[in-house]
Design an enzyme around this catalytic site. Structure first.
Site, PDB file in Angstrom:
ATOM      1  N   LYS A  20       2.832  -3.088  -1.224  1.00 24.41           N
ATOM      2  CA  LYS A  20       2.838  -3.898  -0.918  1.00 24.41           C
ATOM      3  C   LYS A  20       2.263  -5.438  -1.745  1.00 24.41           C
ATOM      4  O   LYS A  20       3.041  -5.709  -2.479  1.00 24.41           O
ATOM      5  CB  LYS A  20       2.743  -4.278   0.472  1.00 24.41           C
ATOM      6  CG  LYS A  20       3.403  -2.745   1.073  1.00 24.41           C
ATOM      7  CD  LYS A  20       2.825  -2.956   3.156  1.00 24.41           C
ATOM      8  CE  LYS A  20       1.831  -2.603   3.456  1.00 24.41           C
ATOM      9  NZ  LYS A  20       1.318  -1.241   2.744  1.00 24.41           N
ATOM     10  N   ARG A  96       3.849  -5.176  12.295  1.00 21.55           N
ATOM     11  CA  ARG A  96       3.365  -3.718  12.214  1.00 21.55           C
ATOM     12  C   ARG A  96       3.581  -2.830  13.459  1.00 21.55           C
ATOM     13  O   ARG A  96       3.236  -1.418  13.585  1.00 21.55           O
ATOM     14  CB  ARG A  96       1.585  -3.541  11.923  1.00 21.55           C
ATOM     15  CG  ARG A  96       1.416  -3.271  10.602  1.00 21.55           C
ATOM     16  CD  ARG A  96      -0.199  -2.903  10.729  1.00 21.55           C
ATOM     17  NE  ARG A  96      -0.942  -2.422   9.169  1.00 21.55           N
ATOM     18  CZ  ARG A  96      -1.267  -2.739   8.389  1.00 21.55           C
ATOM     19  NH1 ARG A  96      -1.224  -4.328   7.983  1.00 21.55           N
ATOM     20  NH2 ARG A  96      -1.319  -2.314   7.553  1.00 21.55           N
ATOM     21  N   ARG A 135      -7.755   2.375  -6.553  1.00 19.25           N
ATOM     22  CA  ARG A 135      -7.458   1.807  -6.641  1.00 19.25           C
ATOM     23  C   ARG A 135      -8.495   0.412  -6.861  1.00 19.25           C
ATOM     24  O   ARG A 135      -9.273   0.353  -5.694  1.00 19.25           O
ATOM     25  CB  ARG A 135      -6.906   0.605  -5.186  1.00 19.25           C
ATOM     26  CG  ARG A 135      -6.725  -0.889  -4.659  1.00 19.25           C
ATOM     27  CD  ARG A 135      -5.924  -1.309  -3.800  1.00 19.25           C
ATOM     28  NE  ARG A 135      -6.038  -1.193  -2.156  1.00 19.25           N
ATOM     29  CZ  ARG A 135      -4.972  -1.048  -1.382  1.00 19.25           C
ATOM     30  NH1 ARG A 135      -4.266  -1.572  -1.853  1.00 19.25           N
ATOM     31  NH2 ARG A 135      -5.718  -0.153  -0.297  1.00 19.25           N
ATOM     32  N   ARG A 168     -12.083  -1.151  -1.854  1.00 18.85           N
ATOM     33  CA  ARG A 168     -12.622  -1.472  -0.582  1.00 18.85           C
ATOM     34  C   ARG A 168     -13.033  -0.350   0.763  1.00 18.85           C
ATOM     35  O   ARG A 168     -12.974   0.660  -0.004  1.00 18.85           O
ATOM     36  CB  ARG A 168     -10.496  -1.742   0.051  1.00 18.85           C
ATOM     37  CG  ARG A 168     -10.080  -3.056  -0.082  1.00 18.85           C
ATOM     38  CD  ARG A 168      -8.960  -3.222   0.227  1.00 18.85           C
ATOM     39  NE  ARG A 168      -8.075  -2.785   1.319  1.00 18.85           N
ATOM     40  CZ  ARG A 168      -6.740  -2.885   1.558  1.00 18.85           C
ATOM     41  NH1 ARG A 168      -6.064  -3.321   1.196  1.00 18.85           N
ATOM     42  NH2 ARG A 168      -6.507  -2.131   2.746  1.00 18.85           N
ATOM     43  N   ARG A 179      -5.449   5.194   8.980  1.00 18.54           N
ATOM     44  CA  ARG A 179      -4.897   4.525   8.815  1.00 18.54           C
ATOM     45  C   ARG A 179      -2.758   4.894   8.414  1.00 18.54           C
ATOM     46  O   ARG A 179      -2.332   4.587   9.030  1.00 18.54           O
ATOM     47  CB  ARG A 179      -4.850   3.992   6.943  1.00 18.54           C
ATOM     48  CG  ARG A 179      -6.113   2.949   7.276  1.00 18.54           C
ATOM     49  CD  ARG A 179      -6.852   2.660   6.175  1.00 18.54           C
ATOM     50  NE  ARG A 179      -5.782   1.793   5.107  1.00 18.54           N
ATOM     51  CZ  ARG A 179      -5.590   1.906   3.633  1.00 18.54           C
ATOM     52  NH1 ARG A 179      -6.899   2.316   3.025  1.00 18.54           N
ATOM     53  NH2 ARG A 179      -5.064   1.110   2.374  1.00 18.54           N
TER      54      ARG A 179
END
Ligand code: AP5
Length: 227
Positions: A20, A96, A135, A168, A179
């Site tokens: 995303k 969401r 990431r 993160r 998650r």
């Protein structure tokens, strides 16, 4: 040359690591719309150490969802006050929950607007661990890299500004597992919501970023039923 302004109003739905945040800035730049990422808006609050930020940090690090009312107010405020949203928007990470989807619809209806499409980035869970744990982020711009799949020119350094990249705090295997559970339980029903409204457009998000991008553009040019 930019694509002519044509009021693109779309949302990206997908699990953590689906792409995303990789695709949304490209949509923003190509279609001249605003990019509203609720995760980024919450991380801004965390960076400023506001009361909302302190509360959100605990929820984010637990892999759970911040309350609907807070998130809906955040999007409402942006749509009303962010001038970049005049020409349309791409929502990344919102809605969401079914509650958020219903509130968004009412919010848009009050503005005489409707979504053009709801894109689902479809990808098996097992591909997401490598994506998330590798990431790297440039916090100021939201630019995203990957240690292996999309490395910066210089290790741990943003290509554009030369500033350091970070990982993160929720990008570890333990939080990711939570998650994903939250995604399947609370966000997957949002896909059915948009299927019923004939706005759903699925995309194979396991393909390379450029292929995903081409397929997104096809949906935006030809409508959700083209996919
Ligand atoms: P949020 O920031 O929205 O996180 P997320 O949904 O978990 O999504 P990510 O940002 O992790 O993934 P992405 O799909 O953007 O992946 P990316 O493009 O970076 O939310 C964080 C938290 O905030 C939530 O857990 C929740 O607590 C809270 N929150 C946020 N919104 C909320 C809401 N509406 N309601 C309630 N709570 C809310 O890609 C990942 C990596 O893969 C990158 O390194 C990238 O380079 C690489 N990659 C991308 N595409 C490809 C590809 N095609 N091939 C190979 N590698 C790729």
């Amino acid at each position: 040359r930019k694509t002519p302004a044509q009021q693109l109003r779309t949302i990206l739905i997908g699990p953590p690591g689906a792409g995303k945040g990789t695709q949304a800035p490209r949509i923003r730049d190509e279609f001249c719309v605003c990019h509203l990422a609720t995760g980024d808006l919450l991380r801004e609050q965390i960076a400023k150490n506001t009361a909302l930020g302190q509360m959100a940090k605990k929820i984010i690090d637990a892999g759970e969802l911040v309350k609907d009312e807070i998130m809906v107010d955040m999007i409402k405020d942006q749509l009303e006050n962010n001038k970049a949203c005049k020409n349309g928007f791409v929502l990344d990470g919102f809605p969401r929950t079914i509650g958020q989807a219903e509130k968004l619809e009412a919010m848009l209806e009050a503005r005489g607007e409707k979504l053009n499409s709801a894109v689902e980035l479809v990808i098996p869970d097992q591909l997401l661990i490598a994506r998330i744990t590798g990431r790297l982020i440039h916090p100021a711009s939201g630019r995203t890299y990957h240690k292996e799949f999309q490395p910066p020119k210089k290790p741990m350094t943003d290509d554009v500004t030369g500033e350091p990249l970070i990982q993160r705090s929720d990008d570890n295997v333990e939080t990711l597992t939570k998650r994903l559970t939250t995604y399947h339980k609370q966000t997957a029903p949002v896909v059915d919501y948009y299927k019923k409204k004939n706005l759903w457009a699925p995309i194979d998000a396991a393909r390379s970023p450029n292929v995903v991008w081409e397929n997104l553009c096809k949906i935006f040019r030809e409508g959700p039923q083209s996919s």
